[in-house]
Design a protein around this motif. Structure first.
Motif, PDB file in Angstrom:
ATOM      1  N   GLY A   5     -13.861  10.013  23.895  1.00  0.00           N
ATOM      2  CA  GLY A   5     -13.491  12.078  23.151  1.00  0.00           C
ATOM      3  C   GLY A   5     -12.497  12.806  24.585  1.00  0.00           C
ATOM      4  O   GLY A   5     -12.318  12.534  26.071  1.00  0.00           O
ATOM      5  N   ILE A   6     -12.248  13.963  23.860  1.00  0.00           N
ATOM      6  CA  ILE A   6     -11.364  14.684  24.736  1.00  0.00           C
ATOM      7  C   ILE A   6     -12.494  16.218  25.439  1.00  0.00           C
ATOM      8  O   ILE A   6     -12.968  16.940  23.868  1.00  0.00           O
ATOM      9  N   VAL A   7     -12.310  15.838  26.365  1.00  0.00           N
ATOM     10  CA  VAL A   7     -13.239  17.597  26.652  1.00  0.00           C
ATOM     11  C   VAL A   7     -13.005  18.843  25.678  1.00  0.00           C
ATOM     12  O   VAL A   7     -11.699  18.738  26.273  1.00  0.00           O
ATOM     13  N   SER A   8     -13.914  19.785  25.150  1.00  0.00           N
ATOM     14  CA  SER A   8     -13.277  20.683  24.855  1.00  0.00           C
ATOM     15  C   SER A   8     -14.152  21.884  24.978  1.00  0.00           C
ATOM     16  O   SER A   8     -15.149  21.557  25.444  1.00  0.00           O
ATOM     17  N   ILE A  42     -17.410  17.280  24.069  1.00  0.00           N
ATOM     18  CA  ILE A  42     -16.602  16.095  23.506  1.00  0.00           C
ATOM     19  C   ILE A  42     -16.028  16.509  21.719  1.00  0.00           C
ATOM     20  O   ILE A  42     -16.398  15.861  21.527  1.00  0.00           O
ATOM     21  N   ALA A  43     -14.972  16.474  21.882  1.00  0.00           N
ATOM     22  CA  ALA A  43     -14.231  16.153  20.929  1.00  0.00           C
ATOM     23  C   ALA A  43     -13.527  15.009  20.157  1.00  0.00           C
ATOM     24  O   ALA A  43     -13.129  14.131  21.106  1.00  0.00           O
ATOM     25  N   ARG A 113     -22.461  23.700  13.602  1.00  0.00           N
ATOM     26  CA  ARG A 113     -21.401  23.241  12.519  1.00  0.00           C
ATOM     27  C   ARG A 113     -20.635  21.741  12.718  1.00  0.00           C
ATOM     28  O   ARG A 113     -19.898  21.564  12.274  1.00  0.00           O
ATOM     29  N   HIS A 114     -20.607  21.889  14.196  1.00  0.00           N
ATOM     30  CA  HIS A 114     -19.806  20.675  14.444  1.00  0.00           C
ATOM     31  C   HIS A 114     -20.429  19.180  13.815  1.00  0.00           C
ATOM     32  O   HIS A 114     -21.316  18.494  13.659  1.00  0.00           O
ATOM     33  N   GLU A 115     -19.547  18.712  13.603  1.00  0.00           N
ATOM     34  CA  GLU A 115     -19.306  17.243  12.979  1.00  0.00           C
ATOM     35  C   GLU A 115     -18.416  16.348  13.879  1.00  0.00           C
ATOM     36  O   GLU A 115     -18.523  15.013  13.722  1.00  0.00           O
ATOM     37  N   ASP A 116     -17.959  16.839  15.011  1.00  0.00           N
ATOM     38  CA  ASP A 116     -16.008  16.126  14.655  1.00  0.00           C
ATOM     39  C   ASP A 116     -16.833  16.549  16.609  1.00  0.00           C
ATOM     40  O   ASP A 116     -16.009  16.390  17.268  1.00  0.00           O
ATOM     41  N   GLY A 135      -8.762  19.021  27.698  1.00  0.00           N
ATOM     42  CA  GLY A 135      -7.928  18.183  27.281  1.00  0.00           C
ATOM     43  C   GLY A 135      -8.603  17.223  27.989  1.00  0.00           C
ATOM     44  O   GLY A 135      -6.978  16.121  27.957  1.00  0.00           O
ATOM     45  N   ASP A 136      -9.648  16.555  29.610  1.00  0.00           N
ATOM     46  CA  ASP A 136     -10.268  15.405  30.051  1.00  0.00           C
ATOM     47  C   ASP A 136     -10.226  14.524  28.737  1.00  0.00           C
ATOM     48  O   ASP A 136     -10.977  15.202  27.882  1.00  0.00           O
ATOM     49  N   THR A 137      -9.738  13.608  29.030  1.00  0.00           N
ATOM     50  CA  THR A 137     -10.426  12.678  27.691  1.00  0.00           C
ATOM     51  C   THR A 137     -12.084  11.504  29.197  1.00  0.00           C
ATOM     52  O   THR A 137     -11.463  11.244  30.293  1.00  0.00           O
ATOM     53  N   VAL A 138     -12.535  11.387  28.107  1.00  0.00           N
ATOM     54  CA  VAL A 138     -14.246  11.143  28.835  1.00  0.00           C
ATOM     55  C   VAL A 138     -14.500  10.269  27.893  1.00  0.00           C
ATOM     56  O   VAL A 138     -13.767   9.392  26.878  1.00  0.00           O
TER      57      VAL A 138
END
Length: 143
Positions: A5-8, A42-43, A113-116, A135-138
């Protein structure tokens, strides 16, 4: 199981909950130390979201779908000064970025509330120790 996923950025409120002594004592038994007072968000999408939903089913948040076979750890909620702090479910994992690999846990609060968005806890400040920014991928590997 591996999630990518993507750091957010989150709402910046996790520290209120993460700093609570009652939670920190339970985190010690799960991750071996107190947790940094915050989470790394992480999205996830696609196959990683499908796998994350299995964890949510195991945690009792989603009723439809397959559950995960990964070992879960229960974080008990509590009341303090008339304020209710809900429970959560944790899954041990390792987070990997381009520069490092760190032990961590996925934390799924009972009331979220987070589902993703995968919320990660660890004994250190993951943005710094993993050298990641929004924006970084982990990659998150569940044990």
């Amino acid at each position: 199981m591996r999630l990518k996923g993507i750091v957010s950025s989150g709402l910046g409120r996790a520290h209120i909950f993460m700093a609570q002594h009652h939670y920190q004592e339970q985190f010690k038994t799960i991750i071996g130390k107190t947790a940094w007072p915050g989470t790394l968000n992480i999205a996830v999408a696609g196959d990683s979201l499908t796998e994350y939903r299995k964890l949510r089913v195991s945690a009792g948040l989603d009723e439809v779908g397959d559950s995960s076979d990964k070992k879960s750890y229960r974080i008990k909620g509590f009341d303090r000064d008339g304020v209710s702090f809900g429970g959560a479910t944790a899954f041990l994992a390792t987070i990997e970025s381009n520069s490092s690999s760190q032990p961590c846990a996925i934390l799924i609060p009972d009331l979220t509330r987070h589902e993703d968005i995968v919320e990660i806890i660890a004994g250190n400040f993951l943005r710094e120790s993993c050298q990641v920014v929004d924006g970084d991928t982990v990659s998150i590997h569940l044990e």
